[in-house]
Scaffold this motif. Structure first.
Motif, PDB file in Angstrom:
ATOM      1  N   GLU A 135       0.821  -1.210   0.000  1.00  0.00           N
ATOM      2  CA  GLU A 135       0.000   0.000   0.000  1.00  0.00           C
ATOM      3  C   GLU A 135       0.858   1.264   0.000  1.00  0.00           C
ATOM      4  O   GLU A 135       0.490   2.277  -0.598  1.00  0.00           O
ATOM      5  CB  GLU A 135      -0.941  -0.020   1.204  1.00  0.00           C
ATOM      6  CG  GLU A 135      -2.030   1.028   1.136  1.00  0.00           C
ATOM      7  CD  GLU A 135      -3.117   0.822   2.192  1.00  0.00           C
ATOM      8  OE1 GLU A 135      -3.999   1.688   2.281  1.00  0.00           O
ATOM      9  OE2 GLU A 135      -3.086  -0.199   2.910  1.00  0.00           O
ATOM     10  N   LEU A 160      -4.137  -6.187  -6.956  1.00  0.00           N
ATOM     11  CA  LEU A 160      -5.333  -5.857  -6.172  1.00  0.00           C
ATOM     12  C   LEU A 160      -5.762  -6.977  -5.231  1.00  0.00           C
ATOM     13  O   LEU A 160      -6.639  -6.775  -4.393  1.00  0.00           O
ATOM     14  CB  LEU A 160      -6.482  -5.481  -7.117  1.00  0.00           C
ATOM     15  CG  LEU A 160      -6.230  -4.237  -7.978  1.00  0.00           C
ATOM     16  CD1 LEU A 160      -7.420  -3.993  -8.901  1.00  0.00           C
ATOM     17  CD2 LEU A 160      -5.943  -3.002  -7.119  1.00  0.00           C
ATOM     18  N   ILE A 216      -3.347  -5.375  -2.367  1.00  0.00           N
ATOM     19  CA  ILE A 216      -3.476  -3.970  -1.967  1.00  0.00           C
ATOM     20  C   ILE A 216      -4.907  -3.495  -2.206  1.00  0.00           C
ATOM     21  O   ILE A 216      -5.626  -4.080  -3.025  1.00  0.00           O
ATOM     22  CB  ILE A 216      -2.497  -3.058  -2.741  1.00  0.00           C
ATOM     23  CG1 ILE A 216      -2.792  -3.113  -4.250  1.00  0.00           C
ATOM     24  CG2 ILE A 216      -1.047  -3.421  -2.425  1.00  0.00           C
ATOM     25  CD1 ILE A 216      -2.046  -2.093  -5.076  1.00  0.00           C
ATOM     26  N   PRO A 217      -5.330  -2.429  -1.527  1.00  0.00           N
ATOM     27  CA  PRO A 217      -6.691  -1.915  -1.759  1.00  0.00           C
ATOM     28  C   PRO A 217      -6.778  -1.128  -3.071  1.00  0.00           C
ATOM     29  O   PRO A 217      -5.760  -0.647  -3.588  1.00  0.00           O
ATOM     30  CB  PRO A 217      -6.928  -1.005  -0.557  1.00  0.00           C
ATOM     31  CG  PRO A 217      -5.568  -0.570  -0.136  1.00  0.00           C
ATOM     32  CD  PRO A 217      -4.640  -1.719  -0.433  1.00  0.00           C
ATOM     33  N   ALA A 253      -7.205   1.861  -3.855  1.00  0.00           N
ATOM     34  CA  ALA A 253      -7.114   3.052  -3.012  1.00  0.00           C
ATOM     35  C   ALA A 253      -7.476   4.322  -3.775  1.00  0.00           C
ATOM     36  O   ALA A 253      -7.530   4.340  -5.004  1.00  0.00           O
ATOM     37  CB  ALA A 253      -5.704   3.161  -2.437  1.00  0.00           C
ATOM     38  N   ILE A 305     -14.938  -4.616  -6.532  1.00  0.00           N
ATOM     39  CA  ILE A 305     -14.113  -4.329  -5.353  1.00  0.00           C
ATOM     40  C   ILE A 305     -14.598  -3.058  -4.672  1.00  0.00           C
ATOM     41  O   ILE A 305     -14.792  -3.026  -3.454  1.00  0.00           O
ATOM     42  CB  ILE A 305     -12.628  -4.164  -5.749  1.00  0.00           C
ATOM     43  CG1 ILE A 305     -12.088  -5.462  -6.369  1.00  0.00           C
ATOM     44  CG2 ILE A 305     -11.786  -3.752  -4.535  1.00  0.00           C
ATOM     45  CD1 ILE A 305     -10.661  -5.344  -6.863  1.00  0.00           C
ATOM     46  N   ARG A 306     -14.800  -2.007  -5.483  1.00  0.00           N
ATOM     47  CA  ARG A 306     -15.184  -0.706  -4.906  1.00  0.00           C
ATOM     48  C   ARG A 306     -15.824   0.141  -5.988  1.00  0.00           C
ATOM     49  O   ARG A 306     -15.326   0.196  -7.114  1.00  0.00           O
ATOM     50  CB  ARG A 306     -13.932  -0.004  -4.365  1.00  0.00           C
ATOM     51  CG  ARG A 306     -14.191   1.276  -3.621  1.00  0.00           C
ATOM     52  CD  ARG A 306     -12.900   1.806  -3.026  1.00  0.00           C
ATOM     53  NE  ARG A 306     -13.127   3.095  -2.346  1.00  0.00           N
ATOM     54  CZ  ARG A 306     -12.173   3.817  -1.797  1.00  0.00           C
ATOM     55  NH1 ARG A 306     -10.910   3.384  -1.832  1.00  0.00           N
ATOM     56  NH2 ARG A 306     -12.449   4.967  -1.212  1.00  0.00           N
TER      57      ARG A 306
END
Length: 201
Positions: free
Chosen positions: A34, A84, A87-88, A90, A119-120
């Protein structure tokens, strides 16, 4: 701009296989911590044009699907591979994906964005899908492999496509495959932009 458009509308698998392979020759950087996200995104945010792609661990069992494992963003000289699964997704990455001033070139962009949104959720901007624009040059093919064959006269290897993208460490072959898939999109786009849309028959 070149003077004529000699692109064919279709190309066979056999003819594609005979073409020389194209490979990314720049620097490949893995982002699997990250702490490294911000620096990578700072470099990428300074580029006017980026190649874009994702990779997902393949599932060989019915009903089993994995989330996207890798996000690739490449300039002509350097490709970042964001792992991914480690890690996020981000905020600095999302800001890149939303920035309309940075052109991001891919093939089947909507599919890749759909995978990332599992994921987001985020807004996207500045994306160009080669599958969408290629018909303007009389090209009917959709796959990146065949788009590269028609536009660049070079073949993109697909040998690593079904490899494990969630492995503890990516192999050199996986890294090169992933980087090439993203980077070659910019090469195809730039060649199209230099070529008239009307084809000489």
């Amino acid at each position: 701009m070149s003077t004529i458009n000699t692109f064919t509308d279709k190309i066979s698998n056999e003819r594609t296989a005979l073409l020389p392979a194209i490979e990314f020759r720049g620097e490949i950087r893995i982002v699997d911590h990250e702490r490294d996200i911000a620096e990578a995104c700072k470099y990428l945010a300074q580029q006017p044009l980026l190649g874009f792609d994702t990779e997902t661990r393949p599932s060989f069992r019915p009903g089993v699907a994995y989330r996207v494992s890798l996000l690739q963003l490449s300039s002509p000289e350097r490709c970042y591979l964001f792992r991914l699964n480690k890690i996020p997704l981000a905020k600095p990455i999302l800001q890149l994906l939303a920035d309309r001033n940075i052109l991001k070139i891919g093939a089947d962009v909507s599919g890749d964005l759909r995978s990332l949104r599992q994921i987001r959720h985020f807004r996207d901007g500045g994306f160009v899908d080669l599958q969408t624009i290629a018909p303007e040059w009389g090209i009917a093919e959709k796959s990146l492999r065949k788009l590269s064959a028609i536009v660049l006269g070079q073949r993109v290897s697909k040998a690593q496509r079904l490899s494990n993208w969630e492995a503890a460490a990516l192999t050199d072959k996986q890294r090169l495959y992933a980087a090439t898939d993203a980077w070659v999109c910019t090469r195809i786009y730039e060649r199209l932009q230099r070529t008239p849309k009307t084809r000489n028959n």
